[in-house]
Design an enzyme around this catalytic site. Structure first.
Site, PDB file in Angstrom:
ATOM      1  N   GLU A 164       0.780  -1.344  -0.063  1.00 26.36           N
ATOM      2  CA  GLU A 164      -0.152   0.016  -0.361  1.00 26.36           C
ATOM      3  C   GLU A 164       0.762   1.334   0.023  1.00 26.36           C
ATOM      4  O   GLU A 164       1.840   1.322   0.883  1.00 26.36           O
ATOM      5  CB  GLU A 164      -0.848  -0.036   1.366  1.00 26.36           C
ATOM      6  N   ARG A 189       4.566 -13.101   9.783  1.00 27.25           N
ATOM      7  CA  ARG A 189       5.366 -12.036   9.456  1.00 27.25           C
ATOM      8  C   ARG A 189       6.846 -12.205  10.061  1.00 27.25           C
ATOM      9  O   ARG A 189       7.004 -12.737  11.048  1.00 27.25           O
ATOM     10  CB  ARG A 189       4.781 -10.930  10.407  1.00 27.25           C
ATOM     11  N   LYS A 244       4.387   0.248  10.330  1.00 32.30           N
ATOM     12  CA  LYS A 244       4.436   1.474   9.571  1.00 32.30           C
ATOM     13  C   LYS A 244       3.844   2.415  10.448  1.00 32.30           C
ATOM     14  O   LYS A 244       4.326   3.636  10.458  1.00 32.30           O
ATOM     15  CB  LYS A 244       3.484   1.275   8.167  1.00 32.30           C
TER      16      LYS A 244
HETATM   17  P1  ATP Z   1      -0.550  -1.945   6.753  1.00 34.19           P
HETATM   18  O1  ATP Z   1      -0.898  -2.085   8.195  1.00 34.19           O
HETATM   19  O2  ATP Z   1      -0.569  -0.502   6.515  1.00 34.19           O
HETATM   20  O3  ATP Z   1      -1.372  -2.797   5.517  1.00 34.19           O
HETATM   21  P2  ATP Z   1       1.543  -3.607   5.873  1.00 34.19           P
HETATM   22  O4  ATP Z   1       2.960  -3.599   6.807  1.00 34.19           O
HETATM   23  O5  ATP Z   1       0.800  -4.763   5.898  1.00 34.19           O
HETATM   24  O6  ATP Z   1       0.766  -2.334   6.746  1.00 34.19           O
HETATM   25  P3  ATP Z   1       1.522  -3.318   3.224  1.00 34.19           P
HETATM   26  O7  ATP Z   1       1.991  -2.092   2.300  1.00 34.19           O
HETATM   27  O8  ATP Z   1       0.169  -3.762   3.044  1.00 34.19           O
HETATM   28  O9  ATP Z   1       1.936  -2.947   4.447  1.00 34.19           O
HETATM   29  O10 ATP Z   1       2.459  -4.637   2.894  1.00 34.19           O
HETATM   30  C1  ATP Z   1       2.892  -5.153   1.653  1.00 34.19           C
HETATM   31  C2  ATP Z   1       3.118  -6.616   1.697  1.00 34.19           C
HETATM   32  O11 ATP Z   1       4.076  -6.813   2.726  1.00 34.19           O
HETATM   33  C3  ATP Z   1       1.653  -7.504   2.263  1.00 34.19           C
HETATM   34  O12 ATP Z   1       1.523  -8.434   1.558  1.00 34.19           O
HETATM   35  C4  ATP Z   1       2.433  -7.716   3.789  1.00 34.19           C
HETATM   36  O13 ATP Z   1       1.676  -8.698   3.982  1.00 34.19           O
HETATM   37  C5  ATP Z   1       3.799  -7.935   3.627  1.00 34.19           C
HETATM   38  N1  ATP Z   1       4.323  -7.545   4.862  1.00 34.19           N
HETATM   39  C6  ATP Z   1       4.380  -6.468   5.476  1.00 34.19           C
HETATM   40  N2  ATP Z   1       4.906  -6.324   6.861  1.00 34.19           N
HETATM   41  C7  ATP Z   1       5.358  -7.718   6.904  1.00 34.19           C
HETATM   42  C8  ATP Z   1       6.310  -8.300   7.910  1.00 34.19           C
HETATM   43  N3  ATP Z   1       6.750  -7.731   8.817  1.00 34.19           N
HETATM   44  N4  ATP Z   1       6.771  -9.691   7.413  1.00 34.19           N
HETATM   45  C9  ATP Z   1       6.310 -10.039   6.362  1.00 34.19           C
HETATM   46  N5  ATP Z   1       5.575  -9.505   5.446  1.00 34.19           N
HETATM   47  C10 ATP Z   1       5.122  -8.345   5.587  1.00 34.19           C
END
Ligand code: ATP
Ligand code: MG
Length: 572
Positions: A49, A275, A285
């Site tokens: 995002e 994660r 974030k």
């Molecule tokens: P938000 O809560 O704003 O959605 P987010 O960390 O999920 O935050 P995204 O931009 O939606 O941010 O994440 C992009 C991709 O990265 C998603 O598929 C998410 O699952 C993955 N991702 C985010 N944080 C992690 C993490 N700590 N470990 C593994 N994958 C992650």
């Protein structure tokens, strides 16, 4: 549906091939699908995002999605999940694309946006309404919350749930046309208000937002929700395996429900993995945002942050991060990874490929009385102890030198093998020197050491084979360059800052120490921003972009061994 899906396979990382991937539950699932002939080719996507900068957790998802595609000679799309006009921006989008490239992955022209599909998403929503599978609800958000029930109690149907298909269609079209204020209506899936899975209690599919979108401007007055958008975007792009983090496990039935109730070309399979969490830092974030916006760090590329920008500025390489993601592996259980593991990957990578240099952080003057006054001698030294491919360089040696202040002790304890009054020490690559006199200023502070050298020990070996235990680093004073060195340490003092009530109270006050009068050898004068080195005995360092403004600036990337916080600027 974009017709650009049939592209060449995803580019593999630019560097030499990474480690051989270990089997894991995702690979097993893909292998099974391929063996059963369910797919001709693997297609994944990375769906950020554009509402912030990428961090180490995203690196795991990037390495997984692009890595799987590369290994199976499939494709991985970069897709911006831009359905929330209030928080997203072009600036974030560009930074994310740059970071993914930096990590070593490419997407050819498969660069997509969920907003590319707004029209198709809308058409599918009308299809759901027409099939009696979605309705316009006009409850207030507060009432909707109350109707939703709890984990132990079922929800109750909205009075608007029984609206006719015609009425729903008309209202939804008027929502699209911008006839209603924000929050007055939503489109909901008609599933089951008594479902034990709260995500299936008639989830909202569309909401009204009058905010303009950074890509579609004010075309749209309604925006699709994540759960509705994601599965359809996957299907439109022909994704075979939609890999996401564990918190979406409970959303999978909704992912499947949506695709089962509309006429999409295919039905991707969602698979969840844990994660990546790292101790002593934050990977939320929202919290990273707070650190930056409250000025607690110096921007998104602060070298102490686990953002890809920060880690790049710190001197971490894409190879090291990819190796780390591989070592962490894939699990179905959330665990916290030790920061030391990341640092080990960074250290191993830098050890193998960086040139060794000499730098003195806390300079103490040494005058070698036996050495000719005007002479500057050039010593040829290897840049790497094991890899001759890194070449050699010339290091000037002179009568006046800088050594590290704590490599001298006036009353050294037994185990101290460095310099002391009357003691002999080896200057790395140089000569053996013996300290004859300690010069102090009026305040009693040591300002200079008067020494003599053994002219026959050039290169650092005693001609008679006598034992000299200590070896110290040094920089010749006449040719030394003054540099600023920034010593970074962990940003937090506790392993789990994210679990604390207020993470701000656990910021490490010593996470950044600036040394302005370091002395470095002249070979470091015009190092380019981002170049990495080992400063002998001190750690790995990287030229900071601030060096472009003039004086050299070096960031400590990582210490030589995993002894963080014990080293406070001196030697290890
Ligand atoms: P938000 O809560 O704003 O959605 P987010 O960390 O999920 O935050 P995204 O931009 O939606 O941010 O994440 C992009 C991709 O990265 C998603 O598929 C998410 O699952 C993955 N991702 C985010 N944080 C992690 C993490 N700590 N470990 C593994 N994958 C992650
Ligand atoms: Mg997300």
């Amino acid at each position: 549906m974009p017709d650009t899906m049939e592209n060449s396979p995803v580019s593999s990382p630019e560097s030499s091939p990474g480690p051989t991937p270990r089997p894991n539950f995702i690979r097993n699932a893909i292998d099974e699908d391929l063996a059963a002939g369910r797919h001709a080719r693997v297609a994944t996507r990375f769906p950020p995002e554009p509402n912030g900068y990428l961090h180490i957790g995203h690196a795991k998802s990037i390495c997984l999605n692009f890595g799987i595609a590369a290994d199976y000679r499939g494709i991985c799309n970069l897709r911006f999940d831009d359905t929330n006009p209030e928080k997203e921006s072009e600036e974030f989008e560009q930074a994310i694309a740059e970071d993914v490239r930096w990590l070593g992955f490419g997407w050819d022209d498969r660069y997509f946006h969920a907003s590319d599909y707004f029209e198709q998403l809308y058409v599918f929503a009308e299809e759901l309404i027409t099939r009696g599978k979605a309705y316009v609800d006009s409850l207030s958000p507060e009432e909707m919350r109350r109707h939703r029930g709890t984990l132990t109690e079922p929800g109750i149907d909205s009075p608007w749930r029984s609206r006719s298909i015609e009425e729903n269609l008309e209202l939804f079209r008027r929502m699209r046309a911008g006839e209603f204020p924000d929050g007055s209506h939503v489109l909901r899936a008609k599933i089951d208000m008594a479902s034990p899975n709260l995500n299936l209690r008639d989830p909202v599919l569309y909401r009204i937002r009058s905010t303009p979108h950074h890509r579609t401007g004010s075309t749209w007055h309604i925006y699709p929700m994540y759960d509705y958008t994601h599965c359809i975007s996957d299907a439109l792009e022909g994704i075979t395996h939609s890999l996401c983090t564990l918190e979406f496990e409970d959303h999978r039935p909704l992912y499947d429900w949506v695709l089962d109730n509309i006429s999409t070309p295919c039905h991707p399979q969602q698979i969840e993995f844990a994660r990546l969490e790292l101790n002593y830092t934050l990977t939320s974030k929202r919290k990273l945002h707070a650190l930056v916006s409250e000025g607690l760090v110096e921007g998104w590329d602060d070298p102490r942050l686990p953002t890809l920008k920060g880690m790049r500025r710190r001197g971490y390489s894409p190879q090291a991060l990819r190796e780390f993601c591989e070592r962490v592996g894939l699990t179905k259980k959330n665990t916290v990874i030790d920061m030391g593991m990341l640092e080990t990957c960074v250290r191993e990578d830098l050890d193998a490929r960086t040139a060794r240099m000499m730098a003195v952080l806390q300079p103490l003057k040494v005058v070698i009385e036996s050495y000719p006054e005007a002479e500057v001698e050039l010593l040829t030294v290897p840049n790497h102890p094991k890899d001759p491919a890194l070449g050699e360089r010339q290091v000037p040696f002179a009568r006046e030198l800088w050594i590290e202040r704590d490599d001298f002790m006036e009353e050294p304890p037994k185990k101290f093998h460095r310099l002391g009054p009357g003691r002999e020490v080896r200057l790395r690559y140089g000569y053996l020197i013996t300290c004859r006199e300690v010069v102090k200023d009026a305040a009693g502070e040591i300002v200079e050491l008067r020494c003599i050298h053994d002219p026959a020990s050039r290169g650092g070996n005693a001609p008679d084979g006598r034992q000299v235990k200590g070896t110290i680093h040094w920089v010749a004073a006449p040719t030394a360059i003054t540099a600023e060195v920034r010593l970074y340490d962990r940003l937090f003092t506790v392993p789990d800052p994210g679990a604390q009530e207020d993470f701000r109270q656990f910021l490490n006050p010593d996470s950044r120490r600036v040394i302005s009068g370091a002395m470095v050898e002249p070979a470091l004068a015009d190092s380019a921003s981002g170049e990495t080195f080992q400063f002998e005995r001190l750690g790995y360092f990287c030229t900071d972009r601030d060096a472009e403004a003039g004086a050299p600036v070096f960031n400590r990337t990582v210490t030589l061994r995993g002894t963080w916080a014990k080293v406070q600027g001196g030697t290890e």
